[in-house]
Motif scaffolding. Structure first.
Motif, PDB file in Angstrom:
ATOM      1  N   LEU A  26       0.821  -1.205   0.000  1.00 23.74           N
ATOM      2  CA  LEU A  26       0.000   0.000   0.000  1.00 23.74           C
ATOM      3  C   LEU A  26       0.859   1.260   0.000  1.00 23.74           C
ATOM      4  CD1 LEU A  26      -2.754  -1.010   2.580  1.00 23.74           C
ATOM      5  CD2 LEU A  26      -3.032  -0.825   0.095  1.00 23.74           C
ATOM      6  N   LEU A  27       1.922   1.245   0.783  1.00 23.70           N
ATOM      7  CA  LEU A  27       2.788   2.423   0.863  1.00 23.70           C
ATOM      8  C   LEU A  27       3.508   2.674  -0.457  1.00 23.70           C
ATOM      9  CD1 LEU A  27       3.997   4.695   2.603  1.00 23.70           C
ATOM     10  CD2 LEU A  27       5.805   3.087   3.253  1.00 23.70           C
ATOM     11  N   LEU A  28       4.063   1.632  -1.042  1.00 25.10           N
ATOM     12  CA  LEU A  28       4.758   1.783  -2.327  1.00 25.10           C
ATOM     13  C   LEU A  28       3.802   2.310  -3.392  1.00 25.10           C
ATOM     14  CD1 LEU A  28       6.883  -1.475  -2.208  1.00 25.10           C
ATOM     15  CD2 LEU A  28       7.827   0.828  -2.455  1.00 25.10           C
ATOM     16  N   ALA A  29       2.600   1.755  -3.421  1.00 21.25           N
ATOM     17  CA  ALA A  29       1.620   2.212  -4.407  1.00 21.25           C
ATOM     18  C   ALA A  29       1.229   3.667  -4.168  1.00 21.25           C
ATOM     19  CB  ALA A  29       0.382   1.318  -4.356  1.00 21.25           C
ATOM     20  N   SER A  30       1.101   4.051  -2.897  1.00 25.61           N
ATOM     21  CA  SER A  30       0.714   5.432  -2.592  1.00 25.61           C
ATOM     22  C   SER A  30       1.784   6.424  -3.014  1.00 25.61           C
ATOM     23  CB  SER A  30       0.434   5.582  -1.086  1.00 25.61           C
ATOM     24  OG  SER A  30       1.636   5.586  -0.332  1.00 25.61           O
ATOM     25  N   ARG A  31       3.004   5.929  -3.185  1.00 23.16           N
ATOM     26  CA  ARG A  31       4.105   6.797  -3.595  1.00 23.16           C
ATOM     27  C   ARG A  31       4.483   6.597  -5.059  1.00 23.16           C
ATOM     28  NH1 ARG A  31       8.070   7.153   1.737  1.00 23.16           N
ATOM     29  NH2 ARG A  31       6.429   7.846   3.194  1.00 23.16           N
ATOM     30  N   GLY A  32       3.563   6.006  -5.817  1.00 22.64           N
ATOM     31  CA  GLY A  32       3.708   5.983  -7.258  1.00 22.64           C
ATOM     32  C   GLY A  32       4.165   4.690  -7.887  1.00 22.64           C
ATOM     33  N   ALA A  33       4.558   3.705  -7.087  1.00 24.87           N
ATOM     34  CA  ALA A  33       5.015   2.441  -7.661  1.00 24.87           C
ATOM     35  C   ALA A  33       3.839   1.618  -8.171  1.00 24.87           C
ATOM     36  CB  ALA A  33       5.794   1.632  -6.630  1.00 24.87           C
ATOM     37  N   ARG A  34       4.088   0.855  -9.226  1.00 28.84           N
ATOM     38  CA  ARG A  34       3.157  -0.172  -9.674  1.00 28.84           C
ATOM     39  C   ARG A  34       3.578  -1.465  -8.983  1.00 28.84           C
ATOM     40  NH1 ARG A  34       4.397   0.865 -15.867  1.00 28.84           N
ATOM     41  NH2 ARG A  34       6.390   1.373 -14.866  1.00 28.84           N
ATOM     42  N   VAL A  35       2.630  -2.141  -8.363  1.00 28.88           N
ATOM     43  CA  VAL A  35       2.978  -3.196  -7.413  1.00 28.88           C
ATOM     44  C   VAL A  35       2.457  -4.562  -7.845  1.00 28.88           C
ATOM     45  CG1 VAL A  35       2.852  -3.926  -5.002  1.00 28.88           C
ATOM     46  CG2 VAL A  35       2.920  -1.484  -5.553  1.00 28.88           C
ATOM     47  N   VAL A  36       3.316  -5.560  -7.747  1.00 35.24           N
ATOM     48  CA  VAL A  36       2.908  -6.954  -7.859  1.00 35.24           C
ATOM     49  C   VAL A  36       2.688  -7.468  -6.436  1.00 35.24           C
ATOM     50  CG1 VAL A  36       3.554  -9.287  -8.556  1.00 35.24           C
ATOM     51  CG2 VAL A  36       4.156  -7.330 -10.002  1.00 35.24           C
ATOM     52  N   VAL A  37       1.441  -7.771  -6.110  1.00 35.78           N
ATOM     53  CA  VAL A  37       1.066  -8.231  -4.778  1.00 35.78           C
ATOM     54  C   VAL A  37       1.094  -9.752  -4.781  1.00 35.78           C
ATOM     55  CG1 VAL A  37      -0.748  -8.248  -3.029  1.00 35.78           C
ATOM     56  CG2 VAL A  37      -0.380  -6.189  -4.424  1.00 35.78           C
ATOM     57  N   ASN A  38       2.159 -10.316  -4.230  1.00 30.71           N
ATOM     58  CA  ASN A  38       2.324 -11.769  -4.229  1.00 30.71           C
ATOM     59  C   ASN A  38       1.903 -12.362  -2.890  1.00 30.71           C
ATOM     60  OD1 ASN A  38       4.619 -13.871  -3.083  1.00 30.71           O
ATOM     61  ND2 ASN A  38       3.718 -14.516  -5.024  1.00 30.71           N
ATOM     62  N   ASP A  39       1.051 -13.376  -2.938  1.00 25.76           N
ATOM     63  CA  ASP A  39       0.675 -14.097  -1.720  1.00 25.76           C
ATOM     64  C   ASP A  39      -0.084 -15.350  -2.129  1.00 25.76           C
ATOM     65  OD1 ASP A  39      -0.576 -14.849   0.903  1.00 25.76           O
ATOM     66  OD2 ASP A  39       0.279 -12.925   1.493  1.00 25.76           O
ATOM     67  N   ILE A  40       0.258 -16.500  -1.549  1.00 20.55           N
ATOM     68  CA  ILE A  40      -0.482 -17.723  -1.868  1.00 20.55           C
ATOM     69  C   ILE A  40      -1.777 -17.805  -1.068  1.00 20.55           C
ATOM     70  CG2 ILE A  40       1.629 -18.956  -2.476  1.00 20.55           C
ATOM     71  CD1 ILE A  40       1.214 -20.595   0.152  1.00 20.55           C
ATOM     72  N   GLY A  41      -1.900 -16.970  -0.031  1.00 15.69           N
ATOM     73  CA  GLY A  41      -3.138 -16.962   0.743  1.00 15.69           C
ATOM     74  C   GLY A  41      -3.315 -18.164   1.639  1.00 15.69           C
ATOM     75  N   GLY A  42      -2.236 -18.797   2.029  1.00 19.65           N
ATOM     76  CA  GLY A  42      -2.328 -19.981   2.869  1.00 19.65           C
ATOM     77  C   GLY A  42      -2.350 -19.655   4.349  1.00 19.65           C
ATOM     78  N   SER A  43      -2.290 -20.699   5.160  1.00 19.74           N
ATOM     79  CA  SER A  43      -2.250 -20.545   6.610  1.00 19.74           C
ATOM     80  C   SER A  43      -0.865 -20.074   7.042  1.00 19.74           C
ATOM     81  CB  SER A  43      -2.563 -21.880   7.290  1.00 19.74           C
ATOM     82  OG  SER A  43      -1.482 -22.793   7.074  1.00 19.74           O
ATOM     83  N   MET A  44      -0.715 -19.762   8.326  1.00 22.25           N
ATOM     84  CA  MET A  44       0.593 -19.352   8.832  1.00 22.25           C
ATOM     85  C   MET A  44       1.619 -20.467   8.711  1.00 22.25           C
ATOM     86  SD  MET A  44      -0.097 -16.944  12.136  1.00 22.25           S
ATOM     87  CE  MET A  44      -1.082 -18.194  12.982  1.00 22.25           C
TER      88      MET A  44
END
Length: 225
Positions: A26-44
């Motif tokens: 969120l911070l990088l995007a708010s400062r102009g970066a285009r972001v690849v949001v990587n996450d498998i969405g699994g458990s801890m």
């Protein structure tokens, strides 16, 4: 003080579906970066796959006027790391920033640790940073610019009970960071490590397992540093 801007830059943030990774994205995007949001969405523990967490962060970025794409490849394999980088190149045709933040927990007292408990933690934290950074590094060297941030931990720097695998992985990331900082300097690539503390799902679960109360501090606080 003027905020550091990343206009025109492309950032990969691993483990960005929640906690610190989400705030980094969120911070990088708010400062102009285009972001690849990587996450498998699994458990801890690294089990299961769910596209929803990464998609939710992308939606939040777009609602605020930013640009982002979701990626659910696992960083725990060389193929997965290459696929994460390919997502960035396919979407934005460059890579400027890699934040290696993905992580899992499989805490056990050392006398109960087994290879089956150790290997996945090393694969995600330490090897995961390697798998994503290697293909990104080639792009950064060619363009003469890059920034890599690795998430280490006090568990690796100072020690923490029940975290022999996690601590070893996080200490390994510090050595990885120092070597890449030396090698990257001649190519315009800066490499740093952060050891944040905040009340994330991962830390809360770890403290609960150890019979300790909740942690203070919001994930947004260390992300802003």
């Amino acid at each position: 003080m003027t905020d550091l801007r990343f206009d025109g830059r492309v950032a990969i943030v691993t483990g960005a579906g929640g906690g610190l990774g989400r705030e980094h994205a969120l911070l990088l995007a708010s400062r102009g970066a285009r972001v690849v949001v990587n996450d498998i969405g699994g458990s801890m523990a690294g089990e299961g796959v769910d596209d929803a967490p990464a998609a939710a962060v992308v939606e939040a970025i777009r609602e605020r006027g930013g640009q982002a794409v979701a990626d659910s490849h696992s960083v725990a394999t060389p193929e997965g790391g290459r696929d994460v980088v390919r997502t960035a190149l396919d979407a934005y045709d460059r890579i400027d920033i890699v934040v290696n933040n993905a992580g899992i927990l499989r805490d056990k007292p050392f006398h109960e640790m087994t290879p089956d408990q150790l290997d996945p933690v090393i694969d995600v934290h330490l090897k995961g940073a390697f798998h994503v950074t290697v293909p990104a590094w080639s792009v950064m060297r060619e363009q003469g610019y890059g920034r890599v941030v690795n998430t280490t931990s006090a568990a690796g720097l100072l020690g923490s009970a029940r975290k022999s695998g996690y601590g070893a992985a996080k200490a390994g990331l510090l050595g990885f960071t120092r070597v890449l900082a030396v090698e990257g300097a001649a190519h315009g690539i800066r490499v740093n490590a952060v050891a944040p503390v905040a009340a994330t799902r991962m830390l809360a679960g770890s403290l609960a397992d150890a019979g300790i109360g909740g942690a203070n501090g919001r994930p947004v606080d260390p992300a802003a540093l």
